[in-house]
Design an enzyme around this catalytic site. Structure first.
Site, PDB file in Angstrom:
ATOM      1  N   ARG A  35       0.828  -1.199   0.000  1.00  0.00           N
ATOM      2  CA  ARG A  35       0.000   0.000   0.000  1.00  0.00           C
ATOM      3  C   ARG A  35       0.866   1.254   0.000  1.00  0.00           C
ATOM      4  NH1 ARG A  35      -3.308  -1.769  -2.177  1.00  0.00           N
ATOM      5  NH2 ARG A  35      -5.487  -2.100  -1.734  1.00  0.00           N
ATOM      6  N   GLU A  72      -2.572   8.272  -5.506  1.00  0.00           N
ATOM      7  CA  GLU A  72      -2.749   7.557  -6.781  1.00  0.00           C
ATOM      8  C   GLU A  72      -3.898   8.173  -7.551  1.00  0.00           C
ATOM      9  OE1 GLU A  72      -2.968   3.314  -6.278  1.00  0.00           O
ATOM     10  OE2 GLU A  72      -1.153   3.259  -5.081  1.00  0.00           O
ATOM     11  N   HIS A 105       0.406   0.657  -9.926  1.00  0.00           N
ATOM     12  CA  HIS A 105      -0.475  -0.218  -9.142  1.00  0.00           C
ATOM     13  C   HIS A 105      -0.941  -1.417  -9.989  1.00  0.00           C
ATOM     14  CE1 HIS A 105      -3.389  -0.171  -5.481  1.00  0.00           C
ATOM     15  NE2 HIS A 105      -3.174  -1.412  -5.869  1.00  0.00           N
TER      16      HIS A 105
HETATM   17  N1  LIG Z   1      -0.216  -3.948  -5.361  1.00  0.00           N
HETATM   18  C1  LIG Z   1      -1.362  -4.559  -5.490  1.00  0.00           C
HETATM   19  O1  LIG Z   1      -1.998  -4.496  -6.529  1.00  0.00           O
HETATM   20  C2  LIG Z   1      -1.877  -5.394  -4.365  1.00  0.00           C
HETATM   21  C3  LIG Z   1      -2.630  -6.543  -4.639  1.00  0.00           C
HETATM   22  C4  LIG Z   1      -3.129  -7.286  -3.592  1.00  0.00           C
HETATM   23  C5  LIG Z   1      -2.892  -6.883  -2.291  1.00  0.00           C
HETATM   24  N2  LIG Z   1      -2.211  -5.744  -2.037  1.00  0.00           N
HETATM   25  C6  LIG Z   1      -1.904  -5.310  -0.668  1.00  0.00           C
HETATM   26  O2  LIG Z   1      -0.893  -6.170  -0.152  1.00  0.00           O
HETATM   27  C7  LIG Z   1      -0.958  -6.178   1.270  1.00  0.00           C
HETATM   28  C8  LIG Z   1      -0.902  -7.609   1.797  1.00  0.00           C
HETATM   29  O3  LIG Z   1      -2.029  -8.326   1.354  1.00  0.00           O
HETATM   30  P1  LIG Z   1      -2.303  -9.831   1.873  1.00  0.00           P
HETATM   31  O4  LIG Z   1      -3.398 -10.353   1.026  1.00  0.00           O
HETATM   32  O5  LIG Z   1      -1.048 -10.587   2.005  1.00  0.00           O
HETATM   33  O6  LIG Z   1      -2.879  -9.510   3.314  1.00  0.00           O
HETATM   34  P2  LIG Z   1      -2.867 -10.468   4.580  1.00  0.00           P
HETATM   35  O7  LIG Z   1      -3.884  -9.923   5.507  1.00  0.00           O
HETATM   36  O8  LIG Z   1      -2.952 -11.888   4.197  1.00  0.00           O
HETATM   37  O9  LIG Z   1      -1.416 -10.213   5.215  1.00  0.00           O
HETATM   38  C9  LIG Z   1      -1.047  -9.039   5.866  1.00  0.00           C
HETATM   39  C10 LIG Z   1      -0.063  -9.416   6.955  1.00  0.00           C
HETATM   40  O10 LIG Z   1       0.401  -8.207   7.549  1.00  0.00           O
HETATM   41  C11 LIG Z   1       0.580  -8.465   8.932  1.00  0.00           C
HETATM   42  N3  LIG Z   1       0.637  -7.208   9.662  1.00  0.00           N
HETATM   43  C12 LIG Z   1      -0.391  -6.408  10.057  1.00  0.00           C
HETATM   44  N4  LIG Z   1       0.087  -5.335  10.723  1.00  0.00           N
HETATM   45  C13 LIG Z   1       1.442  -5.466  10.736  1.00  0.00           C
HETATM   46  C14 LIG Z   1       2.485  -4.675  11.276  1.00  0.00           C
HETATM   47  N5  LIG Z   1       2.234  -3.541  11.935  1.00  0.00           N
HETATM   48  N6  LIG Z   1       3.755  -5.105  11.095  1.00  0.00           N
HETATM   49  C15 LIG Z   1       4.007  -6.278  10.443  1.00  0.00           C
HETATM   50  N7  LIG Z   1       3.056  -7.075   9.933  1.00  0.00           N
HETATM   51  C16 LIG Z   1       1.790  -6.669  10.073  1.00  0.00           C
HETATM   52  C17 LIG Z   1      -0.613  -9.339   9.283  1.00  0.00           C
HETATM   53  O11 LIG Z   1      -0.370 -10.068  10.465  1.00  0.00           O
HETATM   54  C18 LIG Z   1      -0.712 -10.232   8.068  1.00  0.00           C
HETATM   55  O12 LIG Z   1      -0.008 -11.430   8.267  1.00  0.00           O
HETATM   56  C19 LIG Z   1      -2.238  -5.425   1.609  1.00  0.00           C
HETATM   57  O13 LIG Z   1      -1.893  -4.096   1.913  1.00  0.00           O
HETATM   58  C20 LIG Z   1      -3.024  -5.464   0.317  1.00  0.00           C
HETATM   59  O14 LIG Z   1      -3.956  -4.405   0.219  1.00  0.00           O
HETATM   60  C21 LIG Z   1      -1.680  -5.000  -3.056  1.00  0.00           C
HETATM   61  O1  LIG Z   2      -5.985  -4.356  -2.860  1.00  0.00           O
HETATM   62  C1  LIG Z   2      -5.884  -4.888  -3.950  1.00  0.00           C
HETATM   63  O2  LIG Z   2      -6.518  -5.897  -4.282  1.00  0.00           O
HETATM   64  C2  LIG Z   2      -4.888  -4.345  -4.905  1.00  0.00           C
HETATM   65  O3  LIG Z   2      -4.399  -3.141  -4.483  1.00  0.00           O
HETATM   66  C3  LIG Z   2      -5.367  -4.328  -6.317  1.00  0.00           C
HETATM   67  O4  LIG Z   2      -6.070  -3.196  -6.644  1.00  0.00           O
HETATM   68  P1  LIG Z   2      -6.813  -3.096  -8.079  1.00  0.00           P
HETATM   69  O5  LIG Z   2      -7.966  -4.025  -8.004  1.00  0.00           O
HETATM   70  O6  LIG Z   2      -7.264  -1.697  -8.236  1.00  0.00           O
HETATM   71  O7  LIG Z   2      -5.830  -3.513  -9.093  1.00  0.00           O
END
Ligand SMILES: NC(=O)c1ccc[n+]([C@@H]2O[C@H](COP(=O)([O-])OP(=O)(O)OC[C@H]3O[C@@H](n4cnc5c(N)ncnc54)[C@H](O)[C@@H]3O)[C@@H](O)[C@H]2O)c1
Ligand SMILES: O=C(O)[C@H](O)COP(=O)(O)O
Length: 531
Positions: A230, A259, A277
């Protein structure tokens, strides 16, 4: 027919699913004002990270039942406002896990081998091999911050590439970290020992600017940082400064504080890779999230539960099927005890007894609260906002379980205390699925709930039942059934009367004047006529 607004690009497969039950309008790139204007027409909203669902949009969405995020992060949705308004928010927690993890790995390798710069150079007709000598990730140390779904997959891939793994995640067990071949360490050690750091945490007050000047000062000057989680977890100004001053080796960012990315010092810096993203942007992930969320929207519009609701407990259809009769029992008893208590309620005690104690109690407790509040809030209270409404009204909800207590195989006991005293009811489900009220204020009875009921607390003495019967008759109210419950002969007793007609105004006060009647309550319950 229900109407669904799709406000960001989603895969056609999702539109096809929604079209089975609703009129689907795809309108992307709308401004806040445009959304506020059209949202009152819709029952559901489906989006990705491109639409910001603010409090104003939610308040304008008076017909909204569900908001579906075709992805993981719901930080672009004002979830507390949706909850207050009783709107279910669902997401797809796993649909894009692999896509995001692979993007993070791609970013790490692209940084190590200067792939974007080398590509640009060759496109400019250069053949510069010296400038782009890279480093191997093999045997290097990767620090994974956040060992959840995406972090775990990145860790497994990195392990397979021969990397050493450190991880920081305060909510993950040592056993889980061991399973993934990660050594759990504190943040300072992860910062100082890692050759690469990859971030996979949600954005919370604790993770905001987790990577700041102070953190960067603890890192190796060759460190490469990847953020595909994020925007805002890295302080972008501090990062740009550190790159310019040669204090770190490089950074690859897919997500940003703002963004789309506006003016940014990060643009054009050496050893910095920026993507717009794209973590979830694979064909496979887009199909996964579109199916996952469209199915949930379809189900909620059909009155079924959502499996990945972020603001109510997600219930799978089979669990819901099992719980549904108990939810009806809890709601009916909550409604009954709420009407008996009247006035302000301070405490609701929900006790799951016998076999019922082994069930998932949260939905049952929420159903009891919904029933309790429905007298005051009517259709404004639902499974999404019941708990928050109770909290805001200062109602303390206490839940107890006792598998030993029940005379029946499973019973539910509710007790409400408030400004007008205290009342309790117990109810059970028969094997036929019918509800029986088996206790009222400690007096044993056995009556089915009905739409119009009269309950009295009175002295157990000859003639009293006849007097109540005559009074009802004189007002042309037909009695469907009547039952008396008492603990001792000629002590106190309760009478439960099911009526075919509503109690006319004024009759209740006449009943309370009958000698021996201590209290009388007119109750209306919503009962399925087939039961
Ligand atoms: N770039 C993208 O397009 C994209 C796509 C999917 C997900 N994401 C983002 O990726 C991140 C992770 O997603 P996920 O599905 O693995 O989530 P998830 O909930 O499975 O994992 C998140 C992990 O972070 C840990 N956590 C929470 N607070 C914390 C802290 N202060 N310090 C350390 N660890 C901590 C939790 O215990 C958990 O294990 C999220 O922010 C999600 O929105 C981004
Ligand atoms: O949280 C998510 O699933 C990712 O950030 C992906 O975002 P998007 O669906 O806009 O690609």
């Amino acid at each position: 027919m229900a109407k669904v607004l799709v406000s960001d690009p989603i895969d056609q497969v999702g539109i096809d699913i929604l079209s089975q039950v609703a009129q689907v309008d795809v309108k992307t790139g709308l401004s806040q004002e445009e959304l506020i204007k059209i949202i009152p027409d819709y029952d559901a909203l489906m989006l990705r990270s491109g639409t910001r669902v603010t409090k104003e949009i939610i308040e304008a969405g008076t017909g909204l039942k569900i908001i579906g995020r075709a992805g993981v992060g719901v930080d672009n949705i004002d979830v507390p406002s949706a909850t207050r308004q009783g709107i279910v928010v669902v997401n797809s927690p796993e649909g894009n896990t692999i896509a995001a993890a692979e993007h993070a790995v791609a970013m790490m390798l692209a940084l190590s081998r200067h792939i974007p710069d080398a590509n640009q150079s060759i496109c400019q007709k250069q053949w510069d091999r010296k400038r782009f000598v890279g480093t191997e990730v093999y045997k290097k140390t990767l620090g994974v911050v956040g060992l959840g779904k995406i972090g775990s997959h990145v860790a497994s891939v990195a392990k397979a590439m021969g990397m050493k793994l450190l991880a920081y995640d305060p909510f993950i067990s040592k056993e889980r970290a061991d399973q993934l071949g990660c050594t759990l360490v504190d943040l300072d050690l992860l910062f100082s020992e890692s050759d690469y750091i990859t971030l996979h945490v949600p954005k919370t007050p604790e993770t905001t600017h987790l990577i700041n000047r102070e953190a960067i000062a603890k890192m190796k000057p060759t460190i490469r940082i990847v953020n595909c989680s994020r925007g805002g977890i890295i302080d972008e100004d501090a990062l740009a400064e550190a790159i310019q001053d040669g204090k770190i080796g490089g950074a690859a960012l897919d997500v940003f504080e703002q963004e789309p990315l506006g003016e940014s010092k990060l643009r054009g810096l050496n050893n910095v890779i920026l993507t717009p993203h794209l973590g979830a942007s694979t064909e496979e992930a887009q199909i996964n999230v579109a199916i996952d969320v469209a199915e949930q929207i379809r189900d909620v519009l059909l009155g079924l539960p959502a499996r990945s609701a972020v603001n109510i407990p997600g219930l799978t259809p089979d669990v819901m099927e099992k719980l549904r009769p108990y939810l009806q029992l809890a709601e009916t008893l909550g409604n009954l005890v709420g009407q008996l208590s009247g006035g302000r309620i301070d405490l609701l005690n929900v006790s799951l007894q016998g076999e019922l104690a082994s069930n998932d109690s949260q939905p049952i407790v929420v159903a009891a609260i919904k029933g309790l509040l429905s007298e005051a809030l009517r259709e404004r209270v639902n499974y999404v906002n019941a708990a928050i409404e109770a909290k805001e009204r200062g109602i303390r909800v206490v839940e107890t379980r006792d598998s030993q207590i029940s005379d029946y195989s499973g019973s539910l006991h509710l007790e409400a205390r408030g400004s007008m005293g205290q009342h309790s009811v117990t109810g059970v489900l028969l094997t036929t699925g019918e509800i029986r009220i088996t206790d009222l204020d400690g007096f044993p009875i056995n009556v089915p709930p009905s739409n119009h009921m009269l309950f009295t607390l009175h002295r157990d003495m000859p003639g009293i039942i006849g007097k109540i019967g005559s009074l009802l008759g004189s007002f042309n109210v037909n009695i469907a059934s009547m039952q008396v419950g008492r603990k001792i002969v000629r002590g106190d007793a309760v009478m439960a009367v099911s009526l075919d007609d509503p109690l006319p105004s004024g009759l209740l006060s006449e009943i309370t004047k009958v000698s021996g009647i201590r209290d009388a309550y007119a109750v209306k319950l919503l009962v399925n006529p087939s039961k």
